[in-house]
Design a protein around this motif. Sequence first.
Motif, PDB file in Angstrom:
ATOM      1  N   GLU A 185       0.725  -1.401   0.230  1.00  9.90           N
ATOM      2  CA  GLU A 185       0.176  -0.127  -0.173  1.00  9.90           C
ATOM      3  C   GLU A 185       0.656   1.146   0.026  1.00  9.90           C
ATOM      4  O   GLU A 185       1.881   0.717   1.142  1.00  9.90           O
ATOM      5  CB  GLU A 185      -0.423  -0.215   1.542  1.00  9.90           C
ATOM      6  N   GLU A 201      -5.414   9.510   0.903  1.00  3.43           N
ATOM      7  CA  GLU A 201      -5.924   8.089   0.108  1.00  3.43           C
ATOM      8  C   GLU A 201      -4.734   7.406  -0.258  1.00  3.43           C
ATOM      9  O   GLU A 201      -3.240   7.820   0.087  1.00  3.43           O
ATOM     10  CB  GLU A 201      -6.449   8.445  -1.103  1.00  3.43           C
ATOM     11  N   GLN A 203      -3.057   4.128  -2.235  1.00  2.60           N
ATOM     12  CA  GLN A 203      -3.347   3.150  -3.611  1.00  2.60           C
ATOM     13  C   GLN A 203      -3.052   1.796  -3.317  1.00  2.60           C
ATOM     14  O   GLN A 203      -1.469   1.645  -2.809  1.00  2.60           O
ATOM     15  CB  GLN A 203      -2.443   3.482  -4.998  1.00  2.60           C
ATOM     16  N   ASP A 230     -12.976   1.195  -6.334  1.00  9.19           N
ATOM     17  CA  ASP A 230     -12.361   1.098  -7.268  1.00  9.19           C
ATOM     18  C   ASP A 230     -11.006  -0.080  -7.046  1.00  9.19           C
ATOM     19  O   ASP A 230      -9.434   0.535  -7.285  1.00  9.19           O
ATOM     20  CB  ASP A 230     -12.002   2.823  -7.325  1.00  9.19           C
ATOM     21  N   SER A 261      -5.816  -4.029  -8.091  1.00 10.78           N
ATOM     22  CA  SER A 261      -4.790  -2.985  -7.553  1.00 10.78           C
ATOM     23  C   SER A 261      -5.880  -2.346  -7.579  1.00 10.78           C
ATOM     24  O   SER A 261      -7.252  -2.586  -7.592  1.00 10.78           O
ATOM     25  CB  SER A 261      -4.069  -1.997  -8.476  1.00 10.78           C
ATOM     26  N   TYR A 262      -6.165  -1.174  -5.909  1.00  8.86           N
ATOM     27  CA  TYR A 262      -7.559  -1.130  -5.639  1.00  8.86           C
ATOM     28  C   TYR A 262      -7.236   0.606  -5.326  1.00  8.86           C
ATOM     29  O   TYR A 262      -5.962   0.605  -5.234  1.00  8.86           O
ATOM     30  CB  TYR A 262      -7.987  -1.551  -4.290  1.00  8.86           C
ATOM     31  N   HIS A 263      -8.414   0.849  -4.760  1.00  9.71           N
ATOM     32  CA  HIS A 263      -8.006   2.093  -3.996  1.00  9.71           C
ATOM     33  C   HIS A 263      -8.783   2.190  -3.164  1.00  9.71           C
ATOM     34  O   HIS A 263     -10.330   2.134  -3.262  1.00  9.71           O
ATOM     35  CB  HIS A 263      -8.027   3.422  -5.329  1.00  9.71           C
ATOM     36  N   SER A 265      -9.579   5.922  -0.212  1.00 10.08           N
ATOM     37  CA  SER A 265      -9.767   7.033  -0.250  1.00 10.08           C
ATOM     38  C   SER A 265     -10.850   7.914   0.772  1.00 10.08           C
ATOM     39  O   SER A 265     -11.096   9.267   1.301  1.00 10.08           O
ATOM     40  CB  SER A 265     -11.241   7.713  -1.699  1.00 10.08           C
TER      41      SER A 265
END
Length: 418
Positions: A185, A201, A203, A230, A261-263, A265
């Motif tokens: 991360e 945030e 990623q 996401d 892959s993710y987000h 936020s």
Amino acid sequence: MIHSLFLINSAGDIFLEKHWKSVVSRSVCDYFFEAQERATEAENVPPVISTPHHYLLSVYRHKIFFVAVIQTEVPPLFVIEFLHRVVDTFQDYFGVCSEPVIKDNVVVVYEVLEEMLDNGFPLATESNILKELIKPPTILRTVVNTITGSTNVGDQLPTGQLSVVPWRRTGVKYTNNEAYFDVIEEIDAIIDKSGSTVTAEIQGVIDACVKLTGMPDLTLSFMNPRLLDDVSFHPCVRFKRWESERILSFIPPDGNFRLLSYHVSAQNLVAIPVYVKHNISFRDSSSLGRFEITVGPKQTMGKSIEGVTVSSQMPRGVLSMNLTPSQGTHMFDPVTKMLSWDVGKINPQKLPGLKGTVSLQAGASKPDENPTINLQFKIQQLAISGLKVNRLDMYGEKYKPFKGIKYMTKAGKFQVRT
């Protein structure tokens, strides 16, 4: 689709070009060079540039611009994703993706690009298939090719090309069967003067190294899958099962690959793992200023923070800095006015600090604003979002594989305003 590809180094030289549908003159890159001059940093060059007869789409990785030239309007993300695939493939083939390595393996580079696009349309972009089509270069293979005049092109069509799982070759065999997953991360944050979070945030990616015999079917479940927002998956993941059960079910590619892959936020989910206490002041009448910063851990679940580096772009009026660090080494460049401090590992019992005086130009007015502080750091065995893997199961094969999960958090663009 994609007519041509140009590889441009940071000095602005085109060191490799490949054309598929028709030869496009190098002069088309002049529009790109103009945009590059206008951008202050390489990362700020617009990814899509419109010209009278073409569109230029680019990505910047490993200090190289990969510029694709197209003549008709296409979804830009489609081309950008393909360019990222090209970079990842070069990295997989050669270990690193750099200008000298690409020049040394130029024949293999052209062979790989020829297979990845067919008449401008993506064809084989999976690493497993490409490695069966074009053998990765080794010292022995290079010597044999030089003596015999043969090439790295494979004799047979890849076995996976015609199957329902084109990302995995058939007949895979290993003596040690193992599956390792890295949850990495990257936290991007802006912290204001008082220590409050302006924006934050995360990623995240899950990278996998799977070396399993046969055709295993894996399922990976999480303690708290609702955290993931996401999400972007590798084509091997069964999306319907993720939608209904929030479980990752997939037949993995052989070797290294990015599973997803993710987000994250949501502000309330992003824990800030470090804090910076700062006292930076410039007096109106004096040519001296005060500089004092301390870095400490916060919300790290008892994990240690390593590889900490602090950098700050000082105002133009600063001549020199007389600073003393309690830990690590520091350097101030009087030309670029960049201060960098290599802290290392943070000891919570004795927090690292850097303090001293700042010398300003005589007669110069007090700087309009204080400098911002940029941080880099790593925290092993911690996913700052709180994401945890619950279990990994394997079906379809009788043996028991070695399994391992590793977590890491690192700073992306982490900025503290003073």
